[in-house]
Design an enzyme around this catalytic site. Structure first.
Site, PDB file in Angstrom:
ATOM      1  N   CYS A   1       0.829  -1.214   0.000  1.00  6.34           N
ATOM      2  CA  CYS A   1       0.000   0.000   0.000  1.00  6.34           C
ATOM      3  C   CYS A   1       0.859   1.257   0.000  1.00  6.34           C
ATOM      4  O   CYS A   1       1.857   1.343   0.699  1.00  6.34           O
ATOM      5  CB  CYS A   1      -0.880  -0.011   1.243  1.00  6.34           C
TER       6      CYS A   1
ATOM      7  N   CYS B   1      -3.409   6.162   6.212  1.00 14.91           N
ATOM      8  CA  CYS B   1      -4.785   5.776   6.555  1.00 14.91           C
ATOM      9  C   CYS B   1      -4.797   4.988   7.865  1.00 14.91           C
ATOM     10  O   CYS B   1      -5.741   5.071   8.634  1.00 14.91           O
ATOM     11  CB  CYS B   1      -5.419   4.996   5.399  1.00 14.91           C
TER      12      CYS B   1
ATOM     13  N   CYS C   1      -4.142  -0.726   7.966  1.00 21.49           N
ATOM     14  CA  CYS C   1      -3.433  -2.015   7.950  1.00 21.49           C
ATOM     15  C   CYS C   1      -2.130  -1.860   8.727  1.00 21.49           C
ATOM     16  O   CYS C   1      -1.067  -1.661   8.138  1.00 21.49           O
ATOM     17  CB  CYS C   1      -3.156  -2.443   6.516  1.00 21.49           C
TER      18      CYS C   1
ATOM     19  N   CYS D   1      -6.811   0.636  -2.971  1.00 14.33           N
ATOM     20  CA  CYS D   1      -6.616   0.063  -1.632  1.00 14.33           C
ATOM     21  C   CYS D   1      -6.487  -1.431  -1.836  1.00 14.33           C
ATOM     22  O   CYS D   1      -7.362  -2.054  -2.436  1.00 14.33           O
ATOM     23  CB  CYS D   1      -7.806   0.366  -0.744  1.00 14.33           C
TER      24      CYS D   1
ATOM     25  N   GLU E   1     -30.116 -13.398  20.420  1.00 13.16           N
ATOM     26  CA  GLU E   1     -29.438 -12.175  19.978  1.00 13.16           C
ATOM     27  C   GLU E   1     -30.239 -10.975  20.470  1.00 13.16           C
ATOM     28  O   GLU E   1     -31.464 -11.008  20.509  1.00 13.16           O
ATOM     29  CB  GLU E   1     -29.352 -12.217  18.434  1.00 13.16           C
TER      30      GLU E   1
ATOM     31  N   ASP F   1     -20.652 -16.719  20.251  1.00 12.33           N
ATOM     32  CA  ASP F   1     -19.853 -15.812  19.397  1.00 12.33           C
ATOM     33  C   ASP F   1     -20.104 -14.397  19.912  1.00 12.33           C
ATOM     34  O   ASP F   1     -20.782 -13.598  19.263  1.00 12.33           O
ATOM     35  CB  ASP F   1     -20.288 -15.970  17.931  1.00 12.33           C
TER      36      ASP F   1
ATOM     37  N   CYS G   1     -13.590 -12.831  19.048  1.00 10.18           N
ATOM     38  CA  CYS G   1     -12.847 -11.800  18.320  1.00 10.18           C
ATOM     39  C   CYS G   1     -11.887 -11.082  19.269  1.00 10.18           C
ATOM     40  O   CYS G   1     -11.268 -10.105  18.879  1.00 10.18           O
ATOM     41  CB  CYS G   1     -13.805 -10.813  17.665  1.00 10.18           C
TER      42      CYS G   1
HETATM   43  C1  LIG Z   1     -19.516 -11.199  17.140  1.00  8.13           C
HETATM   44  S1  LIG Z   1     -21.163 -10.837  16.774  1.00  8.13           S
HETATM   45  C2  LIG Z   1     -21.837 -12.398  16.359  1.00  8.13           C
HETATM   46  C3  LIG Z   1     -22.119 -12.472  14.904  1.00  8.13           C
HETATM   47  C4  LIG Z   1     -22.891 -13.682  14.472  1.00  8.13           C
HETATM   48  N1  LIG Z   1     -22.345 -14.922  14.904  1.00  8.13           N
HETATM   49  C5  LIG Z   1     -23.003 -13.654  12.972  1.00  8.13           C
HETATM   50  O1  LIG Z   1     -22.326 -14.446  12.321  1.00  8.13           O
HETATM   51  O2  LIG Z   1     -23.751 -12.822  12.448  1.00  8.13           O
HETATM   52  C6  LIG Z   1     -21.835 -10.610  18.403  1.00  8.13           C
HETATM   53  C7  LIG Z   1     -23.341 -10.407  18.447  1.00  8.13           C
HETATM   54  O3  LIG Z   1     -23.753 -10.298  19.812  1.00  8.13           O
HETATM   55  C8  LIG Z   1     -24.823  -9.382  19.896  1.00  8.13           C
HETATM   56  N2  LIG Z   1     -24.922  -8.974  21.315  1.00  8.13           N
HETATM   57  C9  LIG Z   1     -24.203  -8.043  21.984  1.00  8.13           C
HETATM   58  N3  LIG Z   1     -24.550  -8.029  23.284  1.00  8.13           N
HETATM   59  C10 LIG Z   1     -25.501  -8.980  23.451  1.00  8.13           C
HETATM   60  C11 LIG Z   1     -26.230  -9.442  24.577  1.00  8.13           C
HETATM   61  N4  LIG Z   1     -26.057  -8.941  25.785  1.00  8.13           N
HETATM   62  N5  LIG Z   1     -27.119 -10.444  24.387  1.00  8.13           N
HETATM   63  C12 LIG Z   1     -27.307 -10.975  23.148  1.00  8.13           C
HETATM   64  N6  LIG Z   1     -26.643 -10.574  22.053  1.00  8.13           N
HETATM   65  C13 LIG Z   1     -25.747  -9.586  22.198  1.00  8.13           C
HETATM   66  C14 LIG Z   1     -24.451  -8.310  18.915  1.00  8.13           C
HETATM   67  O4  LIG Z   1     -25.574  -7.597  18.495  1.00  8.13           O
HETATM   68  C15 LIG Z   1     -23.819  -9.130  17.767  1.00  8.13           C
HETATM   69  O5  LIG Z   1     -24.778  -9.476  16.809  1.00  8.13           O
END
Ligand SMILES: C[S@@+](CC[C@H](N)C(=O)[O-])C[C@H]1O[C@@H](n2cnc3c(N)ncnc32)[C@H](O)[C@@H]1O
Length: 453
Positions: A72, A77, A80, A159, A333, A381, A408
């Site tokens: 790049c 920016c 990266c 980019c 969720e 997740d 993450c």
């Molecule tokens: C890392 S993302 C998961 C993405 C999902 N696995 C997908 O592939 O779309 C984390 C998710 O947790 C949700 N979230 C955050 N706090 C939460 C809570 N207290 N209870 C339930 N969901 C929550 C967020 O809105 C987000 O969609």
């Protein structure tokens, strides 16, 4: 005695989470942006505090073994952070950071093996979504990226983590603006029309969506822009004007006017199809998303008889992946729009064994368990802050055979694995996956199973 503006030679010994180099001078920690582990650099002290200092990189005296010429040319920016490190070394760095964090925070000394990070064969052009700010400088339209930590636009012609076609799209929009006398937005005065160009690309289908974000209800001669895109961009499917007249840093507004096409495109992860609209969430690196989800599915080891909880399920992508091999999947969720999309995605893919609940996981999961719902396999997740302790407590009570943790953030992952480790589970596999090459970000999938099994 150290002094501000003084010039010092420093060895870079580590990197921060943001990718800044860390060194020591006379025992004081100094952060040097642009330094890589193993570099010996000359730096000017720009800030001197009691406990730390920051330095401006002036010269690399001896480069780190992994240092390469970054592809790049717009490094200001700041997106990266570790592009000057060879890709092989980036993957090693990410694995080490997972190992160190699991040891330091999770106390997981007994982890025999953290697998090598699964990287990309071609770690460029991996993003399917791009958002370019539009502005004006010296009477010329500028389109590109914000300079790190500012709202000054770097007029970037290309980019390397975005698809090349974006360059042509930007040129066409610039030409359309000039020909039709349409102004760029100015943040300071809140005047001008075009704020951002957003593109979304279906990697499997080749479909392209262009969104023009405007500080006005109308977009003059928008059909001419659609015509030019149609004539020059293979795969172009739809043009949407998104109205955002607020004084805000949020890119998209709520109102969409479809100028051309259906206002949405389609893409696939594995055999599952997803609808992508200007406001919908879709993973930005679909190639590695598939790798990540397949790993989660492999660790879930489903035979078809299991009930699965997918906690923090977002738009249900993991849930639908799992539903293809499970008896039943319950997704949980907090965001209603994400749950609506998850339900639409199930219908779209003919999946009938996935059910979704809206609410905070810390409320919904214990309530479902009280009502008699339970799981053989739990997938989580969570966002960066990790799982709520009430969620972990309920998982422990449920006693599933396996827990698959997709993370993450290695720090909160380590904390949560420690909790589960103290409450009857053991770590079996740790697999980091590189979702964002050239950044410090690392995603990790962990398999845990019950100690008594
Ligand atoms: C890392 S993302 C998961 C993405 C999902 N696995 C997908 O592939 O779309 C984390 C998710 O947790 C949700 N979230 C955050 N706090 C939460 C809570 N207290 N209870 C339930 N969901 C929550 C967020 O809105 C987000 O969609």
């Amino acid at each position: 005695m150290l002094r501000e503006s003084g010039i010092y030679e420093v060895e870079i010994i580590d990197l921060t989470e943001k990718g800044e180099g860390i060194g020591k001078i006379d025992g004081l920690t100094i952060f040097i942006d642009g330094g890589l582990v193993g570099d010996k650099v000359k730096a000017k002290l720009s800030k001197l505090k009691k406990n730390y200092a920051t330095g401006e990189l002036l010269e690399i005296i001896t480069p780190s073994e992994g240092r390469v010429e970054a592809l790049c040319q717009y490094r200001e920016c700041g997106g990266c952070q570790i592009m000057s490190l060879s890709y092989e070394k980036q993957l090693e760095l990410k694995r080490n950071s997972v190992v160190q964090t699991l040891r330091r925070i999770g106390g997981l000394e007994e982890i025999v093996h953290v697998h090598a990070v699964i990287g990309m064969e071609y770690p460029y052009e991996y993003r399917n979504k791009a958002q370019f700010p539009v502005g004006e400088r010296g009477g010329e339209i500028v389109v590109g990226f914000y300079k790190k930590g500012t709202h000054d636009i770097v007029d970037a012609k290309s980019c390397c983590i975005h698809r090349k076609v974006n360059e042509q799209i930007i040129e066409i929009v610039k030409y359309y603006m000039k020909e039709n006398n349409i102004s760029a937005y100015d943040e300071k005065s809140h005047k001008g029309t075009i704020r951002h160009i957003v593109t979304k690309i279906g990697f499997t289908t080749g479909d392209i969506m262009v969104v023009i974000v405007t500080n006005s209800k109308k977009l003059k001669n928008a059909n001419l822009l659609a015509h030019a895109l149609n004539a020059n961009i293979p795969g172009f499917k739809t043009l949407v004007q998104n109205v955002n007249m607020d004084k805000t840093n949020v890119i998209l507004g709520k109102q969409n006017n479809i100028v051309y096409g259906e206002g949405k495109i389609t893409d696939y992860i594995g055999s599952l199809s997803f609808e992508i609209s200007p406001l919908s969430f879709f993973q930005v690196n679909p190639v590695q998303t598939r790798v990540l989800y397949e790993k989660a599915l492999e660790y879930a080891a489903l035979s078809g008889d299991e009930t699965v909880f997918d906690i923090y399920c977002g738009t249900g992508t993991i849930s639908l992946f799992l539903a293809q091999k499970a008896k039943h999947v319950y997704g949980i969720e907090v965001i209603q729009e994400a749950i609506d999309a998850a339900r639409e995605n199930s219908v779209r893919n003919g999946i009938q064994n996935a059910e979704f609940f809206t609410g905070k996981a810390e409320d919904v999961v214990p309530r479902l368990y009280e009502q008699g719902y339970t799981a053989d396999v739990v997938v989580v997740d969570p966002p960066r802050k990790g799982c709520d302790e009430k969620v972990l407590g309920t998982i422990v009570e449920m006693q599933p055979k396996r827990v698959v943790y997709v993370s993450c953030n290695p720090s909160t992952l380590a904390r949560d694995l420690k909790y589960l480790g103290e409450n009857g589970f053991k770590v079996k596999e740790v697999q980091p996956v590189d979702m964002f090459p050239h950044t410090m970000h690392v995603e990790t999938v962990v398999l845990m199973s019950r100690k008594d099994k």
